[in-house]
Motif scaffolding. Structure first.
Motif, PDB file in Angstrom:
ATOM      1  N   ARG B 108      10.022  -2.779  -3.575  1.00  0.00           N
ATOM      2  CA  ARG B 108      10.325  -3.993  -2.885  1.00  0.00           C
ATOM      3  C   ARG B 108       9.812  -5.153  -4.093  1.00  0.00           C
ATOM      4  NH1 ARG B 108       9.180  -2.395   2.666  1.00  0.00           N
ATOM      5  NH2 ARG B 108      11.369  -1.908   3.379  1.00  0.00           N
ATOM      6  N   ALA B 109      10.180  -6.202  -4.065  1.00  0.00           N
ATOM      7  CA  ALA B 109       9.513  -7.307  -4.969  1.00  0.00           C
ATOM      8  C   ALA B 109       8.243  -7.872  -3.935  1.00  0.00           C
ATOM      9  CB  ALA B 109      10.524  -8.464  -4.798  1.00  0.00           C
ATOM     10  N   ILE B 110       7.241  -8.230  -4.856  1.00  0.00           N
ATOM     11  CA  ILE B 110       6.203  -8.710  -4.613  1.00  0.00           C
ATOM     12  C   ILE B 110       6.305 -10.321  -3.855  1.00  0.00           C
ATOM     13  CG2 ILE B 110       3.598  -9.443  -5.067  1.00  0.00           C
ATOM     14  CD1 ILE B 110       3.936  -7.697  -7.458  1.00  0.00           C
ATOM     15  N   ASP B 111       5.744 -10.491  -2.748  1.00  0.00           N
ATOM     16  CA  ASP B 111       6.288 -11.664  -2.119  1.00  0.00           C
ATOM     17  C   ASP B 111       5.666 -12.946  -2.939  1.00  0.00           C
ATOM     18  OD1 ASP B 111       7.554 -10.779   0.234  1.00  0.00           O
ATOM     19  OD2 ASP B 111       5.498 -11.045   1.344  1.00  0.00           O
ATOM     20  N   ARG B 112       6.740 -14.078  -3.077  1.00  0.00           N
ATOM     21  CA  ARG B 112       6.244 -14.980  -3.708  1.00  0.00           C
ATOM     22  C   ARG B 112       5.340 -15.945  -3.055  1.00  0.00           C
ATOM     23  NH1 ARG B 112       6.909 -16.623  -9.138  1.00  0.00           N
ATOM     24  NH2 ARG B 112       8.779 -16.147  -9.860  1.00  0.00           N
ATOM     25  N   ASP B 113       5.586 -16.310  -1.641  1.00  0.00           N
ATOM     26  CA  ASP B 113       4.464 -16.966  -0.872  1.00  0.00           C
ATOM     27  C   ASP B 113       3.433 -16.027  -0.352  1.00  0.00           C
ATOM     28  OD1 ASP B 113       6.370 -19.493  -0.965  1.00  0.00           O
ATOM     29  OD2 ASP B 113       7.905 -17.910   0.089  1.00  0.00           O
ATOM     30  N   THR B 114       2.351 -16.901  -0.483  1.00  0.00           N
ATOM     31  CA  THR B 114       1.005 -16.487   0.104  1.00  0.00           C
ATOM     32  C   THR B 114       1.089 -16.920   1.827  1.00  0.00           C
ATOM     33  OG1 THR B 114      -0.408 -18.235  -0.364  1.00  0.00           O
ATOM     34  CG2 THR B 114       0.083 -16.644  -2.188  1.00  0.00           C
ATOM     35  N   ASP B 115       0.135 -16.216   2.294  1.00  0.00           N
ATOM     36  CA  ASP B 115      -0.159 -16.501   3.798  1.00  0.00           C
ATOM     37  C   ASP B 115      -0.589 -17.928   3.910  1.00  0.00           C
ATOM     38  OD1 ASP B 115       0.779 -14.033   4.332  1.00  0.00           O
ATOM     39  OD2 ASP B 115      -1.133 -13.240   4.651  1.00  0.00           O
ATOM     40  N   ASP B 116      -1.339 -18.370   2.789  1.00  0.00           N
ATOM     41  CA  ASP B 116      -1.899 -19.730   3.033  1.00  0.00           C
ATOM     42  C   ASP B 116      -1.025 -21.026   2.268  1.00  0.00           C
ATOM     43  OD1 ASP B 116      -2.393 -18.755   0.533  1.00  0.00           O
ATOM     44  OD2 ASP B 116      -4.567 -19.552   0.778  1.00  0.00           O
ATOM     45  N   GLY B 117       0.410 -20.625   1.906  1.00  0.00           N
ATOM     46  CA  GLY B 117       1.131 -21.640   1.789  1.00  0.00           C
ATOM     47  C   GLY B 117       1.206 -21.883   0.262  1.00  0.00           C
ATOM     48  N   LYS B 118       0.602 -21.076  -0.512  1.00  0.00           N
ATOM     49  CA  LYS B 118       0.692 -21.089  -1.927  1.00  0.00           C
ATOM     50  C   LYS B 118       1.936 -20.305  -2.363  1.00  0.00           C
ATOM     51  CE  LYS B 118      -4.346 -22.107  -2.856  1.00  0.00           C
ATOM     52  NZ  LYS B 118      -5.353 -21.100  -2.516  1.00  0.00           N
ATOM     53  N   ARG B 119       2.170 -20.425  -3.734  1.00  0.00           N
ATOM     54  CA  ARG B 119       2.886 -19.614  -4.649  1.00  0.00           C
ATOM     55  C   ARG B 119       2.578 -18.496  -5.508  1.00  0.00           C
ATOM     56  NH1 ARG B 119       8.300 -19.215  -3.229  1.00  0.00           N
ATOM     57  NH2 ARG B 119       9.213 -19.856  -5.045  1.00  0.00           N
ATOM     58  N   ARG B 120       2.703 -17.486  -5.503  1.00  0.00           N
ATOM     59  CA  ARG B 120       2.233 -16.301  -6.546  1.00  0.00           C
ATOM     60  C   ARG B 120       3.094 -16.482  -7.874  1.00  0.00           C
ATOM     61  NH1 ARG B 120       2.187 -13.333  -1.774  1.00  0.00           N
ATOM     62  NH2 ARG B 120       0.091 -12.908  -1.214  1.00  0.00           N
ATOM     63  N   LYS B 121       2.442 -16.565  -8.804  1.00  0.00           N
ATOM     64  CA  LYS B 121       3.329 -16.200 -10.160  1.00  0.00           C
ATOM     65  C   LYS B 121       3.537 -15.004 -10.238  1.00  0.00           C
ATOM     66  CE  LYS B 121       1.003 -20.153 -12.688  1.00  0.00           C
ATOM     67  NZ  LYS B 121       0.413 -20.605 -13.883  1.00  0.00           N
ATOM     68  N   LEU B 122       4.849 -14.699 -10.573  1.00  0.00           N
ATOM     69  CA  LEU B 122       5.421 -13.511 -10.989  1.00  0.00           C
ATOM     70  C   LEU B 122       6.364 -13.322 -12.189  1.00  0.00           C
ATOM     71  CD1 LEU B 122       6.804 -12.136  -7.310  1.00  0.00           C
ATOM     72  CD2 LEU B 122       4.610 -11.564  -8.445  1.00  0.00           C
ATOM     73  N   PRO B 123       6.274 -12.554 -13.086  1.00  0.00           N
ATOM     74  CA  PRO B 123       5.573 -11.191 -12.879  1.00  0.00           C
ATOM     75  C   PRO B 123       3.934 -11.210 -12.638  1.00  0.00           C
ATOM     76  CG  PRO B 123       6.908 -11.123 -14.833  1.00  0.00           C
ATOM     77  CD  PRO B 123       6.793 -12.456 -14.232  1.00  0.00           C
ATOM     78  N   SER B 124       3.309 -10.162 -11.963  1.00  0.00           N
ATOM     79  CA  SER B 124       2.068 -10.087 -11.905  1.00  0.00           C
ATOM     80  C   SER B 124       1.571  -9.368 -13.147  1.00  0.00           C
ATOM     81  CB  SER B 124       1.527  -9.213 -10.505  1.00  0.00           C
ATOM     82  OG  SER B 124       0.266  -9.040 -10.532  1.00  0.00           O
ATOM     83  N   ILE B 125       0.858 -10.083 -13.830  1.00  0.00           N
ATOM     84  CA  ILE B 125       0.406  -9.511 -15.084  1.00  0.00           C
ATOM     85  C   ILE B 125      -1.003  -9.701 -15.412  1.00  0.00           C
ATOM     86  CG2 ILE B 125       0.719  -9.950 -17.807  1.00  0.00           C
ATOM     87  CD1 ILE B 125       3.450 -11.375 -17.322  1.00  0.00           C
ATOM     88  N   GLY B 126      -1.621  -8.524 -15.995  1.00  0.00           N
ATOM     89  CA  GLY B 126      -3.107  -8.642 -16.029  1.00  0.00           C
ATOM     90  C   GLY B 126      -3.998  -7.356 -15.337  1.00  0.00           C
ATOM     91  N   TRP B 127      -5.379  -7.722 -15.422  1.00  0.00           N
ATOM     92  CA  TRP B 127      -6.195  -6.527 -15.036  1.00  0.00           C
ATOM     93  C   TRP B 127      -6.545  -7.133 -13.626  1.00  0.00           C
ATOM     94  CZ3 TRP B 127      -7.917  -2.747 -18.563  1.00  0.00           C
ATOM     95  CH2 TRP B 127      -7.429  -3.014 -19.879  1.00  0.00           C
ATOM     96  N   ALA B 128      -6.702  -5.738 -12.972  1.00  0.00           N
ATOM     97  CA  ALA B 128      -6.871  -5.842 -11.441  1.00  0.00           C
ATOM     98  C   ALA B 128      -7.682  -4.528 -10.954  1.00  0.00           C
ATOM     99  CB  ALA B 128      -5.668  -6.232 -10.504  1.00  0.00           C
ATOM    100  N   GLY B 129      -8.723  -4.927 -10.121  1.00  0.00           N
ATOM    101  CA  GLY B 129      -9.668  -3.657  -9.678  1.00  0.00           C
ATOM    102  C   GLY B 129      -8.542  -2.998  -8.778  1.00  0.00           C
ATOM    103  N   LEU B 130      -9.215  -1.749  -8.912  1.00  0.00           N
ATOM    104  CA  LEU B 130      -8.572  -0.868  -8.091  1.00  0.00           C
ATOM    105  C   LEU B 130      -9.244  -0.570  -6.777  1.00  0.00           C
ATOM    106  CD1 LEU B 130      -7.696   2.015 -10.320  1.00  0.00           C
ATOM    107  CD2 LEU B 130      -6.092   0.660  -9.481  1.00  0.00           C
ATOM    108  N   GLN B 131      -8.361  -0.460  -5.386  1.00  0.00           N
ATOM    109  CA  GLN B 131      -9.101  -0.496  -4.026  1.00  0.00           C
ATOM    110  C   GLN B 131      -8.517   0.906  -3.675  1.00  0.00           C
ATOM    111  OE1 GLN B 131     -11.776  -2.123  -3.804  1.00  0.00           O
ATOM    112  NE2 GLN B 131     -11.438  -3.688  -5.344  1.00  0.00           N
ATOM    113  N   PRO B 132      -9.399   1.673  -3.061  1.00  0.00           N
ATOM    114  CA  PRO B 132      -9.083   3.022  -2.486  1.00  0.00           C
ATOM    115  C   PRO B 132      -8.352   2.802  -0.959  1.00  0.00           C
ATOM    116  CG  PRO B 132     -11.613   2.753  -2.741  1.00  0.00           C
ATOM    117  CD  PRO B 132     -10.874   1.446  -2.916  1.00  0.00           C
ATOM    118  N   GLU B 133      -7.166   3.553  -0.847  1.00  0.00           N
ATOM    119  CA  GLU B 133      -6.495   3.431   0.411  1.00  0.00           C
ATOM    120  C   GLU B 133      -6.387   4.835   0.905  1.00  0.00           C
ATOM    121  OE1 GLU B 133      -4.889   0.848   1.854  1.00  0.00           O
ATOM    122  OE2 GLU B 133      -5.333  -0.578   0.419  1.00  0.00           O
ATOM    123  N   ALA B 134      -7.016   5.694   0.049  1.00  0.00           N
ATOM    124  CA  ALA B 134      -7.130   7.183   0.517  1.00  0.00           C
ATOM    125  C   ALA B 134      -8.526   7.787  -0.245  1.00  0.00           C
ATOM    126  CB  ALA B 134      -5.881   8.191   0.385  1.00  0.00           C
ATOM    127  N   ALA B 135      -8.715   8.962  -0.115  1.00  0.00           N
ATOM    128  CA  ALA B 135      -9.894   9.635  -0.873  1.00  0.00           C
ATOM    129  C   ALA B 135      -9.032   9.775  -2.269  1.00  0.00           C
ATOM    130  CB  ALA B 135     -10.308  10.759  -0.099  1.00  0.00           C
TER     131      ALA B 135
END
Lengths: 244, 214
Positions: B108-135
């Motif tokens: 699915r497309a990443i949502d443009r709208d944030t929960d607090d009424g902002k707009r996300r820039k897409l494409p999502s480009i750059g470095w981000a930290g990995l967060q575990p969702e499983a071991a």
């Protein structure tokens, strides 16, 4: 997503060069050596621009990219003289991740859509060389700042993104190589007009400049001669970005 | 150990090949021939571009049954970026397109709208930290510290139907974006390990070190 720090390497033939306001070129050395050093120092991305390719065709750019991709494992955006899907294919195959297109996109805007449809918007960076006409108005230049196009920068950014560009690289011709700081009004105007990431290029000189560019809405900043001449380190630049 | 990198005309194969090489593999083949998968111990499915074009390329070259067969034999498969998205059942990108169906879920497309009424820039480009969702133990992320940054370049992301298949995510202005998925011997990385510096090379080395499940 953290703001990106990009090392910009302008290329002429096989050499890294640095120009002042895109004139008065000076040979700096082998781009590979610089790219390798920046990679090892933790740069976020590399930006290669062949500054004579739009005039004479790409000569050594693909080779430079391929050599760099041997040992450099961060993303590379490559521009200069790209005119067709074939050109893009060749550069991506050599190790580029994104292509930056200026002159050919101005001449034939459909090229933006063609590249975006074939390789995805994330691959298509609209490169804009902007020259101020009056406060708050900039004109698009092509051929590495030699030719004016009659296009308004903000309108062109909007149109390019509508056609499929996934990122906008904006180079201020007025600031490039001057160390006077980024043109924050220009960054602000473009960032307000499009919903894709914006890379600010041209003018880094002093400690507060990066934070000012990011504060104006840039998602990434490109630094060239300050790095090449060793006036500042990547670590120092990274710290300067924290204030944004 | 033979590593096959699938060439279906959609990707930065040179960088992937080189990253696999410096991560310790010696027998590497970039191949457009599906029959080569029968001889592979590890297979990497790279790719950038549109989902429909990617599936069309795989189908045209005859890779779809070959990949399914390879996976059925329990050997490790790694999809990268578009190659990861194609592991799922289908994508919403430009109308519904069927994927390989190796991991249940949608793209699915990443949502443009944030929960607090902002707009996300897409494409999502750059470095981000990995967060575990499983071991992460026993996966391509084994040995990494949560928060280790990798490089993303995308507008769509995988949404597995079973949360247990989600391995890692990253935060993009308050939404969780899928970073890695895994089901048995099939792993997908939305980020580009071949462009994520030493952390990425370590992830590729971990993939090479994985064992077959059958």
């Amino acid at each position: 997503m953290s703001a990106r720090l990009i090392a910009r390497l302008d290329i002429k033939g096989p050499n890294l060069i640095k120009g002042v306001q895109m004139e008065g070129l000076r040979v700096m050395g082998d781009p590979y050596d610089f790219a390798r050093r920046y990679y090892e120092a933790g740069v976020d991305e590399l930006l290669y621009i062949d500054i004579v390719a739009s005039l004479y065709g790409r000569s050594k750019l693909t080779e430079v990219v391929r050599r760099t991709a041997q040992d450099v494992f961060v993303p590379m955006t490559v521009g200069g003289g790209i005119r067709s899907i074939e050109d893009v294919t060749e550069l991506l195959r050599a190790g580029a991740d994104k292509v930056a297109i200026n002159t050919a996109a101005v001449a034939r805007p459909d090229l933006i859509a063609e590249v975006a449809n074939r390789f995805g918007s994330q691959c298509m960076v609209l490169s804009i060389e902007a020259k101020q006409q009056a406060p708050g108005t900039w004109e698009v230049y092509t051929e590495t700042g030699r030719e004016h196009s009659g296009l308004d920068v903000v309108e062109w950014a909007r149109r390019g993104v509508a056609l499929g560009a996934g990122e906008v690289l904006v180079t201020s011709i007025d600031r490039e190589g001057t160390r006077k700081g980024f043109d924050t009004d220009l960054i602000k105007a473009i960032a307000a007009a499009v919903e894709v990431p914006v890379i600010a290029s041209g003018g880094y000189g002093a400690a507060g400049d990066l934070a000012a560019a990011l504060g104006a809405g840039a998602d990434a900043v490109a630094v060239a001669d300050a790095l090449h001449y060793g006036r500042v380190t990547l670590d120092a630049l990274r710290q300067q970005m924290q204030g944004a | 150990m033979k590593v096959v990198i699938i060439d279906y005309g959609m990707g930065n194969l040179f960088s992937v090949r080189r990253a696999v090489e410096v991560s310790g593999a010696t027998d590497i083949e970039v191949s457009a021939d599906p029959s080569r998968l029968a001889h592979a111990d590890r297979v990497i499915l790279p790719g950038v571009g549109a989902f429909a074009d990617g599936m069309a390329g795989l189908t045209r070259a005859g890779f779809v049954p070959a990949i399914r067969d390879y996976v059925a034999h329990g050997r490790p498969l790694l999809g990268i970026c578009l190659g990861m998205q194609m592991l799922l059942d289908q994508s919403d990108e430009f109308g519904d397109t069927a994927g390989l169906g190796l991991i249940p879920g949608h793209v699915r497309a990443i949502d443009r709208d944030t929960d607090d009424g902002k707009r996300r820039k897409l494409p999502s480009i750059g470095w981000a930290g990995l967060q575990p969702e499983a071991a992460w133990q026993g996966t391509i992320l084994a040995g990494l510290t949560p928060g280790a940054a990798v490089y993303f370049l995308h507008s769509f992301h995988a949404v597995p139907s079973d949360h247990a298949d989600l391995l890692a995510s990253y935060d993009h202005l308050g939404t969780k974006v899928t970073a890695a998925i895994r089901r048995g011997n099939v792993t997908g990385a939305q980020f580009h390990p071949e462009k994520s510096g030493p952390v990425g090379l370590g992830i590729i080395a971990a993939f090479l070190a994985q064992t077959s499940t059958a």
